[in-house]
Design a protein around this motif. Sequence first.
Motif, PDB file in Angstrom:
ATOM      1  N   ALA A   1       0.829  -1.201   0.000  1.00 44.86           N
ATOM      2  CA  ALA A   1       0.000   0.000   0.000  1.00 44.86           C
ATOM      3  C   ALA A   1       0.867   1.255   0.000  1.00 44.86           C
ATOM      4  O   ALA A   1       1.944   1.292   0.591  1.00 44.86           O
ATOM      5  N   VAL A   2       0.407   2.278  -0.709  1.00 48.82           N
ATOM      6  CA  VAL A   2       1.120   3.557  -0.760  1.00 48.82           C
ATOM      7  C   VAL A   2       0.123   4.684  -0.508  1.00 48.82           C
ATOM      8  O   VAL A   2      -1.075   4.536  -0.779  1.00 48.82           O
TER       9      VAL A   2
ATOM     10  N   PRO B   1      -5.116   4.184   1.126  1.00 50.50           N
ATOM     11  CA  PRO B   1      -6.074   4.272   2.237  1.00 50.50           C
ATOM     12  C   PRO B   1      -7.460   4.653   1.740  1.00 50.50           C
ATOM     13  O   PRO B   1      -7.611   5.533   0.898  1.00 50.50           O
ATOM     14  N   GLY B   2      -8.458   3.944   2.214  1.00 47.11           N
ATOM     15  CA  GLY B   2      -9.831   4.211   1.797  1.00 47.11           C
ATOM     16  C   GLY B   2     -10.802   3.604   2.785  1.00 47.11           C
ATOM     17  O   GLY B   2     -10.453   3.285   3.920  1.00 47.11           O
ATOM     18  N   ASP B   3     -12.025   3.393   2.344  1.00 46.71           N
ATOM     19  CA  ASP B   3     -13.052   2.865   3.251  1.00 46.71           C
ATOM     20  C   ASP B   3     -13.817   1.706   2.631  1.00 46.71           C
ATOM     21  O   ASP B   3     -14.952   1.419   3.008  1.00 46.71           O
TER      22      ASP B   3
ATOM     23  N   LEU C   1       0.859  -6.474   3.828  1.00 48.31           N
ATOM     24  CA  LEU C   1       2.187  -6.699   4.381  1.00 48.31           C
ATOM     25  C   LEU C   1       2.932  -5.385   4.526  1.00 48.31           C
ATOM     26  O   LEU C   1       3.533  -5.101   5.560  1.00 48.31           O
ATOM     27  N   PHE C   2       2.880  -4.561   3.481  1.00 47.43           N
ATOM     28  CA  PHE C   2       3.540  -3.261   3.530  1.00 47.43           C
ATOM     29  C   PHE C   2       2.469  -2.192   3.763  1.00 47.43           C
ATOM     30  O   PHE C   2       2.114  -1.437   2.876  1.00 47.43           O
TER      31      PHE C   2
ATOM     32  N   PRO D   1       8.297   2.955   3.297  1.00 48.58           N
ATOM     33  CA  PRO D   1       9.101   1.910   2.643  1.00 48.58           C
ATOM     34  C   PRO D   1       8.383   1.249   1.475  1.00 48.58           C
ATOM     35  O   PRO D   1       9.030   0.766   0.541  1.00 48.58           O
ATOM     36  N   SER D   2       7.047   1.203   1.522  1.00 45.31           N
ATOM     37  CA  SER D   2       6.300   0.539   0.452  1.00 45.31           C
ATOM     38  C   SER D   2       6.527   1.208  -0.902  1.00 45.31           C
ATOM     39  O   SER D   2       6.479   0.555  -1.945  1.00 45.31           O
ATOM     40  N   VAL D   3       6.782   2.525  -0.904  1.00 48.65           N
ATOM     41  CA  VAL D   3       7.042   3.233  -2.153  1.00 48.65           C
ATOM     42  C   VAL D   3       8.339   2.725  -2.781  1.00 48.65           C
ATOM     43  O   VAL D   3       8.434   2.566  -4.000  1.00 48.65           O
TER      44      VAL D   3
END
Length: 397
Positions: free
Chosen positions: A79-80, A199-201, A212-213, A143-145
């Motif tokens: 995820a970013v 990020p969302g809903d 994981l990330f 870090p995910s980026v």
Amino acid sequence: MVETWLVELLKGTGKLFLHPVLYYLVFLAGILGVMRVKRERKNFHIRAHDAYYELRQLFPLGLLCGLVLSIIVVAAGIAVPFAAILLIAGFTFLWSLTTKVRLISPVYTVGAAFFTTILIAENNWSIPLFSKSFHSIGDKVYPSVVVVLGLLLIVEGVLILKNGSKGTSPKLAKSKRGQSVGVHEVKRLWMLPLFMLIPGDALQLPFDWWPLFHIGAKEYTLIFVPFAIGFNQQIKGMLPKEAIQLHGRQVITLGVLISILSVAGYWYPLISIVIAALAVIGRESLTLMASLKDENRPFYFSKKNHGLMIIGIIPESPASKMGLQVGEIIAKANGVLVRDENTLYEALEKNRAHCKLDVLDKNGEIRFVQRALYEGDHHELGILFVPDERKYDKKIG
């Protein structure tokens, strides 16, 4: 839950067509094609490929690679923040203004977005029009980026390896001694559509370890993001296919290294800064080393004493259908020794219905090719050569 995922997939796909980078890449690919055709016509009075060739390369392989990488990204839950997505798009536009296609590479666009995210979070900067997205940045380092950057580097290497050497463009240049010589150049854009978690809903966590990330959120949504990958290389001292594929393998190796190292950033976030810098330095070093090594080699496409070297083949021409290759040397035509273009075409005029060529391949081994010639066939077989001095000077004068 399955229904929710399907809905998010459809919504995420629909957002792809709202992304300005998609249409901008189509525009840039078209511009690259037009500029190449103008240069080829100036050098050879004919173009090798039509102006839509770069546009046709933009999607097919990129779509396939994007599908494979999307499965990896979503399955691992990489995820970013949405702010990073916005910055990547912004730097894609910004670096394209330099007119250097190679700067539209993930290592430069994603890398710049990663470091800019850190600066914004560190200084609490407010970004007009997108203040809500940037205010939601919680951590200073994501870090995910960097993980995504490493994976995109691998895909870039695959695209260079599999597609970069197709349709390289011949061009004329002058050696240090003032002799006319040939080089090959490739300027290529690929569009890589990639499903990203932000990020969302919509999507609740299906497993304790997923994503994981993560980036601290409890719910996520999917968005289909068009990543741009640009590539530019000029080759004078090798066969273009060999040089470009070597470069592609080197980029893949760098991408694998960065991807492995980037995982450490999940436990030690500050290491991600070092790894991102290493990715930028490594990618730039590969380009510089390829350029320096090529510069130190003698010109591959230059005038030969034992025949005419082929610098380009026009698609669907008699030469293409006979299987002639760039870098091969035509030694004889219809039994006549070939020393320049005039003797070649004079030999072909002796028998307008049939063409037989003695060709030396890149290993210096001779092979024979022949074909019946028909009315409407390209009168010069569709072969491009480095012209003699007077002809070249006339063209560029």
